[in-house]
Write a protein that holds these residues in place. Sequence first.
Motif, PDB file in Angstrom:
ATOM      1  N   UNK A 145     -17.332 -99.316  28.926  1.00  0.00           N
ATOM      2  CA  UNK A 145     -16.877 -99.972  27.985  1.00  0.00           C
ATOM      3  C   UNK A 145     -15.797-101.035  28.528  1.00  0.00           C
ATOM      4  N   UNK A 146     -14.957-100.567  29.669  1.00  0.00           N
ATOM      5  CA  UNK A 146     -13.927-101.511  30.133  1.00  0.00           C
ATOM      6  C   UNK A 146     -14.512-102.658  30.716  1.00  0.00           C
ATOM      7  N   UNK A 147     -15.619-102.690  31.412  1.00  0.00           N
ATOM      8  CA  UNK A 147     -16.425-103.876  32.028  1.00  0.00           C
ATOM      9  C   UNK A 147     -17.099-104.829  30.792  1.00  0.00           C
ATOM     10  N   UNK A 148     -17.719-104.136  29.852  1.00  0.00           N
ATOM     11  CA  UNK A 148     -18.246-104.887  28.733  1.00  0.00           C
ATOM     12  C   UNK A 148     -17.092-105.672  27.968  1.00  0.00           C
ATOM     13  N   UNK A 149     -16.161-104.857  27.479  1.00  0.00           N
ATOM     14  CA  UNK A 149     -15.194-105.533  26.630  1.00  0.00           C
ATOM     15  C   UNK A 149     -14.243-106.438  27.352  1.00  0.00           C
ATOM     16  N   UNK A 150     -14.090-106.393  28.646  1.00  0.00           N
ATOM     17  CA  UNK A 150     -13.403-107.335  29.633  1.00  0.00           C
ATOM     18  C   UNK A 150     -14.490-108.704  29.661  1.00  0.00           C
ATOM     19  N   UNK A 178     -16.797-109.726  27.760  1.00  0.00           N
ATOM     20  CA  UNK A 178     -16.856-110.461  26.395  1.00  0.00           C
ATOM     21  C   UNK A 178     -15.646-111.101  26.207  1.00  0.00           C
ATOM     22  N   UNK A 179     -14.382-110.532  26.255  1.00  0.00           N
ATOM     23  CA  UNK A 179     -13.143-110.902  26.077  1.00  0.00           C
ATOM     24  C   UNK A 179     -12.936-111.992  26.706  1.00  0.00           C
ATOM     25  N   UNK A 180     -13.343-112.300  28.031  1.00  0.00           N
ATOM     26  CA  UNK A 180     -12.975-113.423  28.819  1.00  0.00           C
ATOM     27  C   UNK A 180     -13.748-114.359  28.381  1.00  0.00           C
ATOM     28  N   UNK A 181     -15.074-114.138  28.172  1.00  0.00           N
ATOM     29  CA  UNK A 181     -15.985-115.346  27.752  1.00  0.00           C
ATOM     30  C   UNK A 181     -15.441-115.904  26.271  1.00  0.00           C
ATOM     31  N   UNK A 182     -14.948-115.171  25.341  1.00  0.00           N
ATOM     32  CA  UNK A 182     -14.754-115.535  24.143  1.00  0.00           C
ATOM     33  C   UNK A 182     -13.342-116.393  24.341  1.00  0.00           C
ATOM     34  N   UNK A 183     -12.351-115.678  25.059  1.00  0.00           N
ATOM     35  CA  UNK A 183     -11.282-116.491  25.397  1.00  0.00           C
ATOM     36  C   UNK A 183     -11.293-117.678  25.880  1.00  0.00           C
ATOM     37  N   UNK A 184     -12.227-117.954  26.894  1.00  0.00           N
ATOM     38  CA  UNK A 184     -12.145-119.172  27.428  1.00  0.00           C
ATOM     39  C   UNK A 184     -12.889-120.066  26.651  1.00  0.00           C
ATOM     40  N   UNK A 185     -13.816-119.736  25.686  1.00  0.00           N
ATOM     41  CA  UNK A 185     -14.614-120.545  24.801  1.00  0.00           C
ATOM     42  C   UNK A 185     -13.609-121.059  23.668  1.00  0.00           C
ATOM     43  N   UNK A 186     -12.695-120.215  23.295  1.00  0.00           N
ATOM     44  CA  UNK A 186     -11.613-120.702  22.322  1.00  0.00           C
ATOM     45  C   UNK A 186     -10.522-121.647  22.720  1.00  0.00           C
ATOM     46  N   UNK A 187     -10.332-121.418  24.050  1.00  0.00           N
ATOM     47  CA  UNK A 187      -9.487-122.585  24.625  1.00  0.00           C
ATOM     48  C   UNK A 187     -10.186-123.832  25.053  1.00  0.00           C
ATOM     49  N   UNK A 188     -11.437-123.701  25.230  1.00  0.00           N
ATOM     50  CA  UNK A 188     -12.288-125.191  25.555  1.00  0.00           C
ATOM     51  C   UNK A 188     -12.576-125.883  24.280  1.00  0.00           C
ATOM     52  N   UNK A 189     -12.907-124.829  23.246  1.00  0.00           N
ATOM     53  CA  UNK A 189     -13.563-125.438  21.942  1.00  0.00           C
ATOM     54  C   UNK A 189     -12.442-125.874  21.070  1.00  0.00           C
ATOM     55  N   UNK A 190     -11.742-124.873  20.667  1.00  0.00           N
ATOM     56  CA  UNK A 190     -10.412-124.958  19.728  1.00  0.00           C
ATOM     57  C   UNK A 190      -9.120-125.417  20.321  1.00  0.00           C
ATOM     58  N   UNK A 203     -13.278-103.830  22.602  1.00  0.00           N
ATOM     59  CA  UNK A 203     -13.515-102.436  22.952  1.00  0.00           C
ATOM     60  C   UNK A 203     -14.398-101.916  21.967  1.00  0.00           C
ATOM     61  N   UNK A 204     -14.013-102.205  20.507  1.00  0.00           N
ATOM     62  CA  UNK A 204     -15.209-101.586  19.633  1.00  0.00           C
ATOM     63  C   UNK A 204     -16.751-102.186  19.803  1.00  0.00           C
ATOM     64  N   UNK A 205     -16.825-103.049  20.135  1.00  0.00           N
ATOM     65  CA  UNK A 205     -18.162-103.534  20.533  1.00  0.00           C
ATOM     66  C   UNK A 205     -18.745-102.874  21.546  1.00  0.00           C
ATOM     67  N   UNK A 206     -17.953-102.776  22.511  1.00  0.00           N
ATOM     68  CA  UNK A 206     -18.535-102.410  23.926  1.00  0.00           C
ATOM     69  C   UNK A 206     -18.719-100.434  23.599  1.00  0.00           C
ATOM     70  N   UNK A 207     -17.718 -99.865  22.979  1.00  0.00           N
ATOM     71  CA  UNK A 207     -18.072 -98.655  22.412  1.00  0.00           C
ATOM     72  C   UNK A 207     -19.185 -98.522  21.762  1.00  0.00           C
ATOM     73  N   UNK A 208     -19.664 -99.103  20.829  1.00  0.00           N
ATOM     74  CA  UNK A 208     -20.968 -99.155  20.114  1.00  0.00           C
ATOM     75  C   UNK A 208     -22.182 -99.336  20.951  1.00  0.00           C
ATOM     76  N   UNK A 209     -21.958-100.288  21.787  1.00  0.00           N
ATOM     77  CA  UNK A 209     -23.093-100.320  22.869  1.00  0.00           C
ATOM     78  C   UNK A 209     -23.376 -99.194  23.569  1.00  0.00           C
ATOM     79  N   UNK A 210     -22.222 -98.849  24.032  1.00  0.00           N
ATOM     80  CA  UNK A 210     -22.094 -97.690  25.081  1.00  0.00           C
ATOM     81  C   UNK A 210     -22.801 -96.385  24.168  1.00  0.00           C
ATOM     82  N   UNK A 211     -22.587 -96.378  23.156  1.00  0.00           N
ATOM     83  CA  UNK A 211     -23.133 -94.955  22.174  1.00  0.00           C
ATOM     84  C   UNK A 211     -24.585 -95.152  22.104  1.00  0.00           C
ATOM     85  N   UNK A 212     -25.146 -96.316  22.161  1.00  0.00           N
ATOM     86  CA  UNK A 212     -26.579 -96.463  21.974  1.00  0.00           C
ATOM     87  C   UNK A 212     -27.131 -96.543  23.057  1.00  0.00           C
ATOM     88  N   UNK A 213     -26.740 -97.335  24.101  1.00  0.00           N
ATOM     89  CA  UNK A 213     -27.549 -97.840  25.346  1.00  0.00           C
ATOM     90  C   UNK A 213     -26.784 -97.567  26.464  1.00  0.00           C
TER      91      UNK A 213
END
Length: 288
Positions: free
Chosen positions: A230-235, A237-249, A263-273
């Motif tokens: 969960x920590x790995x996935x959330x970090x 995704x958060x890093x990618x989105x953060x960099x994208x927001x800094x570059x695009x916006x 965290x929520x997204x990573x938790x749901x992925x961890x529940x299923x897969x």
Amino acid sequence: MVEVFELYGWLLPVCLLLLGLVVGSFLNVVIYRLPLMMEARWRSDCCELLEVEPGREDPPLNLATPNSHCPHCKAAIRPWQNIPVVSYLLLGGKCANCGAAISLRYPTIELITGLMTMALAWYFGVSWALLGAMLFTWALIALTLIDIDHQLLPDDITLPLLWLGLLFNLGGTYVSLQDAVLGAMAGYLLLWSVYWLFRLLTGKEGMGFGDFKLLAALGAWLGWQALPLIILLSSLVGAVVGVALMVIKRRGREIPIPFGPYLAMAGWIALLWGDAIMARYLGAVGVN
């Protein structure tokens, strides 16, 4: 009833899709009203603490009242105008009374909730695990949108979510009770430690206390073993989105980005897969 769902394999996913659409409509109410209800409580508490008279009295607001209405003309929304997704399409995305545009966000949340709920049917079938997974999913959707809007993860959702995780795992629905308790403790202490380390090094607050409670809740549902994923996935995704927001916006580093949705997204992925991801990873590194 179980035999009916087993006989007609398509019936359970369809029922869960319809249920998810209805719950998604209710989640729209929760996402909008719960932060306002919390702000009203905070104002009341502050006035009581400071021993001052509150200002103008706002009309009572909770999840049941007042009835849904157009924010522009205040016209009440009739039942046939409140059918998830369908009413939006029939009304052409406009208020039936004043013609003001209705945000596309409302049917989008309904549809996402319906599809995510339907997806659970293929993983859990008719079981207690399915019931828990639905509650887990709906809570994460509400928390994600509230955190995006207000950078807030309400205790009204995170704490019941934590206790529900422990309750479902009393009988080992997802993990053993021991793993669930350790997951809740480790989830909270992990981000709590990161928070204080970051604050000591930079003098700034890197995250909110709601993030600690959310990770504790995820640990209560999925066990301590799921926390690294969960920590790995959330970090990531958060890093990618953060960099994208800094570059695009061209969003500056000083503008905070809520961590709860990742965290929520990573938790749901961890529940299923989660188990499949970990098995594939361990196989790739040669660990059986």
